[in-house]
Motif scaffolding. Structure first.
Motif, PDB file in Angstrom:
ATOM      1  N   PRO A  18     -18.395 -16.124  -6.730  1.00  0.00           N
ATOM      2  CA  PRO A  18     -19.502 -15.587  -5.920  1.00  0.00           C
ATOM      3  C   PRO A  18     -19.350 -14.085  -5.688  1.00  0.00           C
ATOM      4  O   PRO A  18     -18.236 -13.539  -5.723  1.00  0.00           O
ATOM      5  CB  PRO A  18     -19.380 -16.351  -4.596  1.00  0.00           C
ATOM      6  CG  PRO A  18     -18.611 -17.589  -4.934  1.00  0.00           C
ATOM      7  CD  PRO A  18     -17.669 -17.185  -6.030  1.00  0.00           C
ATOM      8  N   GLU A  20     -19.249 -10.576  -3.633  1.00  0.00           N
ATOM      9  CA  GLU A  20     -18.544 -10.227  -2.400  1.00  0.00           C
ATOM     10  C   GLU A  20     -19.429 -10.518  -1.183  1.00  0.00           C
ATOM     11  O   GLU A  20     -20.581 -10.094  -1.109  1.00  0.00           O
ATOM     12  CB  GLU A  20     -18.183  -8.740  -2.417  1.00  0.00           C
ATOM     13  CG  GLU A  20     -17.265  -8.314  -1.299  1.00  0.00           C
ATOM     14  CD  GLU A  20     -15.867  -8.902  -1.420  1.00  0.00           C
ATOM     15  OE1 GLU A  20     -15.228  -9.113  -0.370  1.00  0.00           O
ATOM     16  OE2 GLU A  20     -15.413  -9.150  -2.565  1.00  0.00           O
ATOM     17  N   GLY A  21     -18.882 -11.272  -0.236  1.00  0.00           N
ATOM     18  CA  GLY A  21     -19.611 -11.579   0.991  1.00  0.00           C
ATOM     19  C   GLY A  21     -20.444 -12.842   0.933  1.00  0.00           C
ATOM     20  O   GLY A  21     -20.899 -13.328   1.981  1.00  0.00           O
ATOM     21  N   ASP A  22     -20.671 -13.394  -0.265  1.00  0.00           N
ATOM     22  CA  ASP A  22     -21.461 -14.618  -0.396  1.00  0.00           C
ATOM     23  C   ASP A  22     -20.576 -15.847  -0.177  1.00  0.00           C
ATOM     24  O   ASP A  22     -19.443 -15.891  -0.664  1.00  0.00           O
ATOM     25  CB  ASP A  22     -22.103 -14.714  -1.783  1.00  0.00           C
ATOM     26  CG  ASP A  22     -23.229 -13.715  -1.968  1.00  0.00           C
ATOM     27  OD1 ASP A  22     -23.643 -13.106  -0.961  1.00  0.00           O
ATOM     28  OD2 ASP A  22     -23.690 -13.542  -3.109  1.00  0.00           O
ATOM     29  N   GLU A  23     -21.100 -16.808   0.537  1.00  0.00           N
ATOM     30  CA  GLU A  23     -20.366 -18.054   0.774  1.00  0.00           C
ATOM     31  C   GLU A  23     -20.708 -19.126  -0.252  1.00  0.00           C
ATOM     32  O   GLU A  23     -20.077 -20.183  -0.289  1.00  0.00           O
ATOM     33  CB  GLU A  23     -20.652 -18.574   2.187  1.00  0.00           C
ATOM     34  CG  GLU A  23     -20.079 -17.679   3.280  1.00  0.00           C
ATOM     35  CD  GLU A  23     -18.573 -17.469   3.120  1.00  0.00           C
ATOM     36  OE1 GLU A  23     -17.857 -18.451   2.847  1.00  0.00           O
ATOM     37  OE2 GLU A  23     -18.126 -16.311   3.248  1.00  0.00           O
ATOM     38  N   HIS A  24     -21.721 -18.871  -1.069  1.00  0.00           N
ATOM     39  CA  HIS A  24     -22.131 -19.804  -2.106  1.00  0.00           C
ATOM     40  C   HIS A  24     -22.486 -19.019  -3.367  1.00  0.00           C
ATOM     41  O   HIS A  24     -22.721 -17.809  -3.309  1.00  0.00           O
ATOM     42  CB  HIS A  24     -23.355 -20.627  -1.670  1.00  0.00           C
ATOM     43  CG  HIS A  24     -23.105 -21.486  -0.473  1.00  0.00           C
ATOM     44  ND1 HIS A  24     -23.190 -20.981   0.815  1.00  0.00           N
ATOM     45  CD2 HIS A  24     -22.762 -22.797  -0.362  1.00  0.00           C
ATOM     46  CE1 HIS A  24     -22.922 -21.960   1.670  1.00  0.00           C
ATOM     47  NE2 HIS A  24     -22.653 -23.062   0.986  1.00  0.00           N
ATOM     48  N   SER A  92     -26.572 -24.577  -5.562  1.00  0.00           N
ATOM     49  CA  SER A  92     -25.450 -23.680  -5.301  1.00  0.00           C
ATOM     50  C   SER A  92     -24.171 -24.465  -5.034  1.00  0.00           C
ATOM     51  O   SER A  92     -24.193 -25.657  -4.726  1.00  0.00           O
ATOM     52  CB  SER A  92     -25.751 -22.762  -4.110  1.00  0.00           C
ATOM     53  OG  SER A  92     -25.937 -23.509  -2.932  1.00  0.00           O
ATOM     54  N   ASP A  94     -20.253 -24.221  -3.075  1.00  0.00           N
ATOM     55  CA  ASP A  94     -19.515 -23.608  -1.980  1.00  0.00           C
ATOM     56  C   ASP A  94     -18.424 -22.682  -2.513  1.00  0.00           C
ATOM     57  O   ASP A  94     -17.731 -23.006  -3.476  1.00  0.00           O
ATOM     58  CB  ASP A  94     -18.899 -24.701  -1.109  1.00  0.00           C
ATOM     59  CG  ASP A  94     -18.078 -24.143   0.029  1.00  0.00           C
ATOM     60  OD1 ASP A  94     -18.669 -23.629   0.984  1.00  0.00           O
ATOM     61  OD2 ASP A  94     -16.835 -24.208  -0.081  1.00  0.00           O
ATOM     62  N   ARG A  95     -18.268 -21.526  -1.896  1.00  0.00           N
ATOM     63  CA  ARG A  95     -17.313 -20.525  -2.366  1.00  0.00           C
ATOM     64  C   ARG A  95     -15.882 -21.074  -2.443  1.00  0.00           C
ATOM     65  O   ARG A  95     -15.193 -20.863  -3.445  1.00  0.00           O
ATOM     66  CB  ARG A  95     -17.334 -19.304  -1.437  1.00  0.00           C
ATOM     67  CG  ARG A  95     -16.411 -18.196  -1.910  1.00  0.00           C
ATOM     68  CD  ARG A  95     -16.319 -17.031  -0.950  1.00  0.00           C
ATOM     69  NE  ARG A  95     -15.688 -15.917  -1.633  1.00  0.00           N
ATOM     70  CZ  ARG A  95     -16.344 -14.922  -2.225  1.00  0.00           C
ATOM     71  NH1 ARG A  95     -17.655 -14.895  -2.211  1.00  0.00           N
ATOM     72  NH2 ARG A  95     -15.697 -13.962  -2.840  1.00  0.00           N
ATOM     73  N   ASP A  96     -15.441 -21.782  -1.416  1.00  0.00           N
ATOM     74  CA  ASP A  96     -14.063 -22.271  -1.413  1.00  0.00           C
ATOM     75  C   ASP A  96     -13.817 -23.232  -2.566  1.00  0.00           C
ATOM     76  O   ASP A  96     -12.769 -23.179  -3.221  1.00  0.00           O
ATOM     77  CB  ASP A  96     -13.747 -22.957  -0.076  1.00  0.00           C
ATOM     78  CG  ASP A  96     -13.656 -21.968   1.074  1.00  0.00           C
ATOM     79  OD1 ASP A  96     -13.455 -20.766   0.798  1.00  0.00           O
ATOM     80  OD2 ASP A  96     -13.788 -22.394   2.232  1.00  0.00           O
ATOM     81  N   GLU A  99     -13.662 -21.176  -5.812  1.00  0.00           N
ATOM     82  CA  GLU A  99     -12.412 -20.422  -5.925  1.00  0.00           C
ATOM     83  C   GLU A  99     -11.268 -21.336  -6.365  1.00  0.00           C
ATOM     84  O   GLU A  99     -10.438 -20.965  -7.202  1.00  0.00           O
ATOM     85  CB  GLU A  99     -12.067 -19.757  -4.583  1.00  0.00           C
ATOM     86  CG  GLU A  99     -13.066 -18.715  -4.116  1.00  0.00           C
ATOM     87  CD  GLU A  99     -12.899 -17.373  -4.817  1.00  0.00           C
ATOM     88  OE1 GLU A  99     -12.028 -17.256  -5.688  1.00  0.00           O
ATOM     89  OE2 GLU A  99     -13.665 -16.451  -4.490  1.00  0.00           O
TER      90      GLU A  99
END
Length: 197
Positions: A18, A20-24, A92, A94-96, A99
């Motif tokens: 994602p 920078e700053g996006d959670e999704h 979309s 989820d960022r976690d 990662e």
């Protein structure tokens, strides 16, 4: 299927990260990272998602099938640019989760990166490329039916990833490995079926 903008498999993997700053991250953003001509790059990313722990997300195999079948169909029809409906583009992750999937795939893709080169190039060019694309499509089609079986779609996604790596890197050896993987899977299923009946 046109090679993607990124010049390595690990760089292509970074298209999942994602901003920078996006959670999704949405499919629309992923396509923005790899380009709307990167048919094989997108198919590879979907295959990798379904090999990774992200495959455990409910609905992920069905959504992956829709994206792969829509993408490969457009390639076979000769479109220059990829089009996907908003229903898919706005999905979309989820960022976690993403990662963790990137961390899971980073080392194996680095290993593959160091070993790819131009081999058996005729397997990655027309008309044999069409056979590879049709095989990818046929492998993905049963996924919605197989979704209730834990991690089963990851087996098919592994084959699709091998075939797509071959197309992305123009390395026909990986196409051969993809076919061999599917062949071994078919023999295993036939033997299991015979043992049951």
């Amino acid at each position: 299927m046109t090679a993607p903008g990124p010049d390595s498999l690990r760089a292509l993997l970074e298209a999942l990260r994602p901003d920078e700053g996006d959670e999704h991250i949405s499919l629309r953003q992923i396509i923005g990272h790899v380009g709307d001509r990167s048919f094989s790059g997108l198919v590879l990313l979907i295959g990798l998602i379904l090999v990774s722990p992200l495959s455990a997300i409910p609905g992920a195999p069905t959504m992956g099938m829709l994206i792969i079948v829509t993408t490969t169909s457009q390639y076979l029809l000769g479109r220059d640019h990829l089009w996907l409906p908003a229903m898919l583009l706005d999905r979309s992750l989820d960022r976690d989760r993403v990662e963790r999937a990137i961390d899971f795939l980073h080392k194996p893709l680095g290993w593959v990166d160091r070993r790819t080169r131009r081999r058996l190039p005729f397997l990655t060019h027309r008309p044999l490329k069409w056979l590879v694309v049709l095989t990818i499509m046929a492998t993905a089609l049963p996924w919605p039916l197989l979704e209730p079986l834990p991690m089963v779609t990851s087996i098919g996604a592994t084959a699709i990833s091998l075939l797509s790596i071959g197309l992305v890197t123009r390395d026909g050896l990986f196409v051969v490995l993809g076919y061999a993987f599917l062949g071994a899977l078919g023999v295993t299923l036939f033997q299991v079926w015979g043992a049951i009946w």
